[in-house]
Design an enzyme around this catalytic site. Structure first.
Site, PDB file in Angstrom:
ATOM      1  N   PRO A 174      54.757  58.017  76.139  1.00  0.00           N
ATOM      2  CA  PRO A 174      53.766  57.821  76.981  1.00  0.00           C
ATOM      3  C   PRO A 174      53.647  58.949  77.953  1.00  0.00           C
ATOM      4  O   PRO A 174      54.866  59.676  78.325  1.00  0.00           O
ATOM      5  CB  PRO A 174      54.179  56.470  77.661  1.00  0.00           C
ATOM      6  CG  PRO A 174      55.506  56.026  77.110  1.00  0.00           C
ATOM      7  CD  PRO A 174      55.812  57.236  76.342  1.00  0.00           C
ATOM      8  N   ASP A 175      52.200  59.187  78.524  1.00  0.00           N
ATOM      9  CA  ASP A 175      52.166  60.106  79.590  1.00  0.00           C
ATOM     10  C   ASP A 175      52.500  59.617  80.933  1.00  0.00           C
ATOM     11  O   ASP A 175      53.108  58.438  81.049  1.00  0.00           O
ATOM     12  CB  ASP A 175      50.982  60.761  79.526  1.00  0.00           C
ATOM     13  CG  ASP A 175      49.841  59.882  79.791  1.00  0.00           C
ATOM     14  OD1 ASP A 175      49.928  58.561  80.022  1.00  0.00           O
ATOM     15  OD2 ASP A 175      48.466  60.372  79.738  1.00  0.00           O
ATOM     16  N   PHE A 176      52.204  59.956  82.083  1.00  0.00           N
ATOM     17  CA  PHE A 176      52.254  59.219  83.305  1.00  0.00           C
ATOM     18  C   PHE A 176      51.171  58.400  83.832  1.00  0.00           C
ATOM     19  O   PHE A 176      51.230  57.421  84.063  1.00  0.00           O
ATOM     20  CB  PHE A 176      52.273  60.493  84.433  1.00  0.00           C
ATOM     21  CG  PHE A 176      53.807  60.910  84.882  1.00  0.00           C
ATOM     22  CD1 PHE A 176      54.773  60.483  84.252  1.00  0.00           C
ATOM     23  CD2 PHE A 176      54.092  61.778  85.772  1.00  0.00           C
ATOM     24  CE1 PHE A 176      56.246  60.810  84.351  1.00  0.00           C
ATOM     25  CE2 PHE A 176      55.360  62.424  86.177  1.00  0.00           C
ATOM     26  CZ  PHE A 176      56.331  62.039  85.309  1.00  0.00           C
ATOM     27  N   ARG A 177      50.114  59.088  83.796  1.00  0.00           N
ATOM     28  CA  ARG A 177      48.726  58.381  84.297  1.00  0.00           C
ATOM     29  C   ARG A 177      48.034  57.700  83.655  1.00  0.00           C
ATOM     30  O   ARG A 177      46.928  57.084  84.106  1.00  0.00           O
ATOM     31  CB  ARG A 177      48.257  59.444  85.247  1.00  0.00           C
ATOM     32  CG  ARG A 177      49.145  59.892  86.403  1.00  0.00           C
ATOM     33  CD  ARG A 177      48.560  61.008  87.385  1.00  0.00           C
ATOM     34  NE  ARG A 177      49.442  61.262  88.387  1.00  0.00           N
ATOM     35  CZ  ARG A 177      50.394  62.197  88.260  1.00  0.00           C
ATOM     36  NH1 ARG A 177      50.380  63.133  87.052  1.00  0.00           N
ATOM     37  NH2 ARG A 177      51.043  62.672  89.037  1.00  0.00           N
ATOM     38  N   ASN A 249      56.335  69.351  80.181  1.00  0.00           N
ATOM     39  CA  ASN A 249      56.920  68.336  79.583  1.00  0.00           C
ATOM     40  C   ASN A 249      58.388  68.541  79.286  1.00  0.00           C
ATOM     41  O   ASN A 249      58.785  69.661  79.370  1.00  0.00           O
ATOM     42  CB  ASN A 249      56.216  68.290  78.058  1.00  0.00           C
ATOM     43  CG  ASN A 249      54.848  67.711  78.198  1.00  0.00           C
ATOM     44  OD1 ASN A 249      54.320  67.277  79.033  1.00  0.00           O
ATOM     45  ND2 ASN A 249      54.118  67.747  77.012  1.00  0.00           N
ATOM     46  N   ASP A 251      60.116  66.990  76.721  1.00  0.00           N
ATOM     47  CA  ASP A 251      60.834  66.564  75.503  1.00  0.00           C
ATOM     48  C   ASP A 251      60.829  67.611  74.523  1.00  0.00           C
ATOM     49  O   ASP A 251      61.851  67.394  73.537  1.00  0.00           O
ATOM     50  CB  ASP A 251      59.475  65.532  75.057  1.00  0.00           C
ATOM     51  CG  ASP A 251      58.184  66.496  74.873  1.00  0.00           C
ATOM     52  OD1 ASP A 251      58.273  67.550  74.672  1.00  0.00           O
ATOM     53  OD2 ASP A 251      56.988  66.071  75.030  1.00  0.00           O
ATOM     54  N   HIS A 268      59.261  71.781  84.366  1.00  0.00           N
ATOM     55  CA  HIS A 268      59.999  70.635  84.968  1.00  0.00           C
ATOM     56  C   HIS A 268      61.300  70.266  84.298  1.00  0.00           C
ATOM     57  O   HIS A 268      61.641  68.997  84.306  1.00  0.00           O
ATOM     58  CB  HIS A 268      58.946  69.343  85.045  1.00  0.00           C
ATOM     59  CG  HIS A 268      57.786  69.839  85.703  1.00  0.00           C
ATOM     60  ND1 HIS A 268      56.592  68.680  85.612  1.00  0.00           N
ATOM     61  CD2 HIS A 268      57.528  70.641  86.759  1.00  0.00           C
ATOM     62  CE1 HIS A 268      55.914  69.220  86.789  1.00  0.00           C
ATOM     63  NE2 HIS A 268      56.380  70.352  87.147  1.00  0.00           N
TER      64      HIS A 268
HETATM   65  P1  CNA Z   1      49.719  62.739  83.275  1.00  0.00           P
HETATM   66  O1  CNA Z   1      49.568  62.817  85.207  1.00  0.00           O
HETATM   67  O2  CNA Z   1      50.159  61.505  82.800  1.00  0.00           O
HETATM   68  O3  CNA Z   1      48.364  63.218  82.629  1.00  0.00           O
HETATM   69  C1  CNA Z   1      48.093  63.456  81.411  1.00  0.00           C
HETATM   70  C2  CNA Z   1      46.643  63.690  81.123  1.00  0.00           C
HETATM   71  O4  CNA Z   1      46.703  64.075  79.770  1.00  0.00           O
HETATM   72  C3  CNA Z   1      45.716  62.983  81.547  1.00  0.00           C
HETATM   73  O5  CNA Z   1      44.953  63.546  82.170  1.00  0.00           O
HETATM   74  C4  CNA Z   1      45.308  62.149  80.451  1.00  0.00           C
HETATM   75  O6  CNA Z   1      43.844  61.605  80.282  1.00  0.00           O
HETATM   76  C5  CNA Z   1      45.308  63.242  79.323  1.00  0.00           C
HETATM   77  N1  CNA Z   1      45.697  62.593  77.972  1.00  0.00           N
HETATM   78  C6  CNA Z   1      46.647  61.743  77.639  1.00  0.00           C
HETATM   79  N2  CNA Z   1      46.396  61.646  76.344  1.00  0.00           N
HETATM   80  C7  CNA Z   1      45.445  62.374  75.767  1.00  0.00           C
HETATM   81  C8  CNA Z   1      44.813  62.618  74.659  1.00  0.00           C
HETATM   82  N3  CNA Z   1      45.670  62.159  73.304  1.00  0.00           N
HETATM   83  N4  CNA Z   1      43.925  63.254  74.554  1.00  0.00           N
HETATM   84  C9  CNA Z   1      43.296  64.003  75.471  1.00  0.00           C
HETATM   85  N5  CNA Z   1      43.723  63.814  76.741  1.00  0.00           N
HETATM   86  C10 CNA Z   1      44.999  63.056  76.881  1.00  0.00           C
HETATM   87  O7  CNA Z   1      50.831  63.942  83.028  1.00  0.00           O
HETATM   88  P2  CNA Z   1      50.777  65.427  83.659  1.00  0.00           P
HETATM   89  O8  CNA Z   1      51.559  66.293  82.418  1.00  0.00           O
HETATM   90  O9  CNA Z   1      49.828  66.056  84.302  1.00  0.00           O
HETATM   91  O10 CNA Z   1      51.935  65.213  84.823  1.00  0.00           O
HETATM   92  C11 CNA Z   1      52.767  65.903  84.858  1.00  0.00           C
HETATM   93  C12 CNA Z   1      54.270  65.253  84.598  1.00  0.00           C
HETATM   94  C13 CNA Z   1      54.332  64.397  83.426  1.00  0.00           C
HETATM   95  C14 CNA Z   1      55.327  66.216  84.420  1.00  0.00           C
HETATM   96  O11 CNA Z   1      56.283  66.240  85.327  1.00  0.00           O
HETATM   97  C15 CNA Z   1      56.352  65.667  83.202  1.00  0.00           C
HETATM   98  O12 CNA Z   1      57.538  66.046  83.139  1.00  0.00           O
HETATM   99  C16 CNA Z   1      55.839  64.600  83.135  1.00  0.00           C
HETATM  100  N6  CNA Z   1      55.947  63.615  81.898  1.00  0.00           N
HETATM  101  C17 CNA Z   1      56.232  64.442  80.763  1.00  0.00           C
HETATM  102  C18 CNA Z   1      56.603  63.828  79.568  1.00  0.00           C
HETATM  103  C19 CNA Z   1      56.921  64.457  78.274  1.00  0.00           C
HETATM  104  O13 CNA Z   1      57.785  65.322  78.406  1.00  0.00           O
HETATM  105  N7  CNA Z   1      56.320  64.186  76.965  1.00  0.00           N
HETATM  106  C20 CNA Z   1      56.274  62.284  79.492  1.00  0.00           C
HETATM  107  C21 CNA Z   1      55.783  61.577  80.557  1.00  0.00           C
HETATM  108  C22 CNA Z   1      55.534  62.289  81.635  1.00  0.00           C
END
Ligand code: CNA
Length: 406
Positions: A174-177, A249, A251, A268
């Site tokens: 999952p993402d954050f937001r 990321n 991961d 990060h």
């Molecule tokens: P965020 O704030 O959750 O933003 C994610 C963005 O991606 C949003 O604009 C979403 O609309 C967009 N999005 C998500 N899925 C899709 C998709 N399938 N197609 C198009 N757009 C999509 O995350 P950010 O990366 O901006 O925030 C930064 C944080 C998240 C960092 O500090 C990371 O360490 C942290 N994070 C990382 C992971 C990972 O490593 N996979 C997971 C969760 C959080």
């Protein structure tokens, strides 16, 4: 540099003369010592009186200065962040961004005249729901055909790719937001005061359990496989077109896709190792995961004192929490983005600074592609917004460019 979600509406900025602050940021100033103890290692500048004083990690003279003067805002010469003592928070705004750019110019003795061409407007990041509303009125355009053609003909030789959690959502992380599915929607069950607290160092010190629960639920990254976005970045590298992939990321799926580590800036941090947050002793992730599996908080074997119940040397993976320093590799590669001949941003809300500052370093003429569900507030010449699902969009682009992803 520190990972933070800064406050975007600090009311104390109104008394700051930002133009004067910028004028005062000369090469000499940014390398000046603390006026009280002469230490040069970690200094701040008071935005009210321009005094240079050391941080709480040295002798805390800037904090003392605030107590004495009530001057509210200080600017860090170490990580270009802004701290408001009255808000008790990092802050950010367009005026702050301009000061940060003047600081970059002075510190690295280079002109960032292009800065501001790709402009992140702090208020818009917070509220933007209307994607690229003003882009059509900007003079120069860069379209999908030009993007595809540039890939196909290998016209671009120095592509900078900026990525966030959105590129790994299709891998099952999952993402954050994203409302409903993002981590911030899911961590409420851990009883946090606010969702970001789970990645806040001070909160972790007092309440490590939620992070360990989260780690059990989501952070077995070895189980996840790279998806199209990671393979696309690897393909750029294989074609000798990739300058760098700056990622937020943790991961490591870029590396699993085969990207060499010297092409990846993990702003990060990562989950390849863990450390005690107090004494710095290193642990393997296997050791950390054993505790996670047992639903036990991991304390450092070296600095935990048996006879002192209040002393807590906690161990966590080497991911950067809010309030922690970013890796040196981020600072040393930050300015390289100015060399890019194409910038691709994917899967990020660009809300975390200083990562989001990267886009302010992109030259005005440099084509800029955003692949995301929404635009976090980017307005720029030569801007192409491919709105929609990242993986599907990239599959189409790759097919149009007649590339094969491995
Ligand atoms: P965020 O704030 O959750 O933003 C994610 C963005 O991606 C949003 O604009 C979403 O609309 C967009 N999005 C998500 N899925 C899709 C998709 N399938 N197609 C198009 N757009 C999509 O995350 P950010 O990366 O901006 O925030 C930064 C944080 C998240 C960092 O500090 C990371 O360490 C942290 N994070 C990382 C992971 C990972 O490593 N996979 C997971 C969760 C959080």
């Amino acid at each position: 540099m520190f990972a933070v979600s800064p406050k975007l509406d600090c009311p104390h900025e109104k008394d700051i003369e930002f133009e004067k602050v910028k004028e005062n940021l000369t090469t000499e100033t940014v390398f000046s010592p603390c006026i009280k103890c002469s230490d040069k290692s970690e200094n701040w500048m008071c935005l009210s009186c321009n005094s240079i004083l050391c941080s709480r990690f040295v002798n805390g003279h800037m904090a003392e200065h605030f107590e004495e003067t009530q001057h509210p805002i200080a600017f860090s010469f170490t990580d270009a962040s802004f701290w408001c003592y009255l808000c008790d928070s990092y802050i950010h705004s367009p005026d702050c961004a301009a000061v940060a750019r003047a600081f970059q110019d002075a510190k690295f003795n280079q002109s960032t005249s292009s800065a501001g061409a790709a402009c992140i407007d702090a208020e818009e990041i917070q509220t933007s729901t209307e994607p690229i509303a003003n882009v059509s009125s900007l003079p120069k355009t860069f379209d999908r055909a030009a993007f595809v053609e540039g890939l196909k003909t290998k016209k671009f030789r120095k592509i900078a790719v900026l990525t966030g959690a959105g590129i790994s959502v299709a891998a099952g992380i999952p993402d954050f937001r994203t409302p409903g599915t993002g981590l911030y929607s899911q961590v409420q069950k851990y009883g946090l005061p606010y969702p970001e607290a789970i990645f806040n160092l001070e909160y972790f010190r007092e309440n490590p359990e939620p992070f360990f629960k989260l780690s059990k639920e989501f952070f077995s990254f070895q189980e996840y496989q790279p998806v199209t976005a990671h393979r696309f970045i690897k393909a750029l590298h294989d074609q000798d077109m990739l300058l760098l992939n700056y990622t937020q990321n943790i991961d490591g799926l870029e590396l699993s896709a085969g990207l060499p580590i010297n092409k990846l800036v993990q702003a990060h941090g990562h989950t390849r190792s863990a450390h005690c947050i107090d004494c710095g002793k290193e642990y393997t992730m296997a050791e950390f995961q054993e505790y996670v599996a047992r639903e036990e908080v991991m304390f450092c074997a070296l600095c935990r004192e048996e006879d002192d119940e209040t002393y807590r040397g906690l161990v966590k993976p080497d991911i950067v929490f809010f309030g922690e320093r970013l890796p040196v590799s981020f600072a040393t590669s930050f300015h390289l983005i100015a060399e890019a001949d194409l910038v691709i941003v994917m899967g990020t809300a660009l809300k975390v600074f200083p990562f989001a500052f990267l886009v302010t370093e992109v030259g005005a003429d440099v084509p800029f592609v955003l692949i995301n569900r929404e635009n976090p507030g980017i307005q720029k010449e030569n801007f192409l917004f491919l709105q929609g699902d990242i993986q599907e969009t990239l599959k189409e682009i790759v097919a149009e460019a007649q590339w094969q992803l491995l």
